[in-house]
Write a protein that holds these residues in place. Sequence first.
Motif, PDB file in Angstrom:
ATOM      1  N   SER A 185       0.806  -1.170  -0.104  1.00 33.71           N
ATOM      2  CA  SER A 185       0.084   0.115  -0.040  1.00 33.71           C
ATOM      3  C   SER A 185       0.757   1.102  -0.178  1.00 33.71           C
ATOM      4  N   GLU A 223      -2.912 -12.851  -4.404  1.00 33.04           N
ATOM      5  CA  GLU A 223      -4.365 -12.469  -4.426  1.00 33.04           C
ATOM      6  C   GLU A 223      -4.825 -11.304  -3.683  1.00 33.04           C
ATOM      7  N   MET A 224      -4.178 -11.278  -2.330  1.00 29.04           N
ATOM      8  CA  MET A 224      -4.460 -10.159  -1.626  1.00 29.04           C
ATOM      9  C   MET A 224      -4.056  -8.603  -2.444  1.00 29.04           C
ATOM     10  N   LYS A 226      -4.217  -8.035  -5.397  1.00 29.24           N
ATOM     11  CA  LYS A 226      -5.258  -7.614  -6.097  1.00 29.24           C
ATOM     12  C   LYS A 226      -6.331  -6.823  -5.789  1.00 29.24           C
ATOM     13  N   LYS A 227      -6.558  -6.598  -4.310  1.00 29.78           N
ATOM     14  CA  LYS A 227      -7.537  -5.796  -3.819  1.00 29.78           C
ATOM     15  C   LYS A 227      -6.805  -4.382  -3.845  1.00 29.78           C
ATOM     16  N   LEU A 228      -5.673  -4.096  -3.688  1.00 27.71           N
ATOM     17  CA  LEU A 228      -5.049  -2.805  -3.923  1.00 27.71           C
ATOM     18  C   LEU A 228      -4.825  -2.400  -5.365  1.00 27.71           C
ATOM     19  N   GLU A 229      -5.438  -3.462  -6.367  1.00 28.81           N
ATOM     20  CA  GLU A 229      -5.273  -3.193  -7.893  1.00 28.81           C
ATOM     21  C   GLU A 229      -3.747  -3.277  -8.100  1.00 28.81           C
ATOM     22  N   SER A 231      -0.987  -5.601  -9.416  1.00 28.61           N
ATOM     23  CA  SER A 231      -0.778  -6.990 -10.452  1.00 28.61           C
ATOM     24  C   SER A 231       0.477  -7.508 -10.497  1.00 28.61           C
TER      25      SER A 231
END
Length: 437
Positions: A185, A223-224, A226-229, A231
């Motif tokens: 983040s 996978e987690m 991806k929630k922060l966009e 890749s």
Amino acid sequence: MTHAATNAMLKTVTLLKGNVTSADILEGKLNAMLQQDERDAFLVADMGDILHKHLRWHEALPRVAPFYAVKYNDKPPVIRTLACLGAGFDCTSKNEIDLVLQNGVIPERIIFGNPCKKASHIKHAAARGVHTMVFDCEDELEKVARIHPTARLVLRIPTTSEFEFPSQLERNFKVDLKLSMNLLSTAKNLGLNVIGLSFHSPRSSDSFEFFVQAIIEAQSIVEMAKKLEISLKLLDIGGGFHGRVNGVETFEEVALKVKEALDTNFPKGSNIHLIAEPGIYYVQSAITLAANIIAKKSESTDGKCSFMYFLNDGIYSSFHVMMYNRCTVIKPLSLKGENEVTFQSTVWGRTCDGEDCIVKNCSLPELSTGEWLIFKNMGAYSMTTCTTFNGYSPPECEFVMARKDWETLQALPEAMKTFVPLEDTGLRVPLCCDQNS
């Protein structure tokens, strides 16, 4: 592999004639010194051993591109041989980056694997075209954002085990998922490009459990993210593959479990490129040391005779790794027959330091001053951590390759010689390692 690369390698490696092997070279050097008083310790490096390690790697882990960790042996013949074979390079300082570049390697075959770098080294890497680098803390992110904001970053997965349980790493490996997400983040907020994950066993491992658990944890972070966009495109499984001869567990046994874990969690077509940072694996068994006995002492306790032998090498030179890793197994071999009576023996180094003990309580036949002890599996750290303590020079090394190994190198498949870019990573790997090609 280019014609120029092979010619460069031959400038530093002796190509042996006929059926001559590295063992023949070792024996010849020993025989040549029989009549000399000055019998310096010396090393013989078999570059053919590195070749065969490379072929074993591609057979066992065909989807994982190896980026050799330069710190284990940074000598130009080693760098040039691995460059010819198509390996990438894991560097930890600007000097290592320059060394690899000076030996004909393009910047896209280098990853700056040190997670805590000097600001000047980040600037130097950027200027040299090395843009893929590792981080593991917020301070490093702020440094990169200021100095090299277009870098391609790889998050070294933070774990608690490296600090709390260093001697039981495989049993206690635990990823700090919260910290991992906080770092991703922070990187995004700073406008930085995080392209992948890495993990690294802090010591050579004979066990596959660490790798399997780390791969599973890495998949969950992908996978987690991806929630922060974010890749992620790259997974670096680090080092920790042992390189001994006659190990308890073979490389293939460990690699099979690693391959299964990768195929399950990052199957072909998952758009995650795979690399590793093997170091010990490549060089440990390639180099043999011959050290001469310069003094001998004997003592008798309860009717049992034991000996102390002093060599013209020691832990401040070829055995320096033992200063910070006393778990290192060093087994001396004598040139006498296997049927000789053996005695409890201790082998000491050449300095006046009481800590200069190479091997305690080993079994050896009775030897005399002037005789030799042979140490195999001396390729890792033996040449990069040498000191000149007490005014002694490091042993000289002869780098050789057998004719049949040279012919094998020349006949490598085109897929191992042709380099392709890995999407959005800033790295190039041999075509045979590109799982998505």
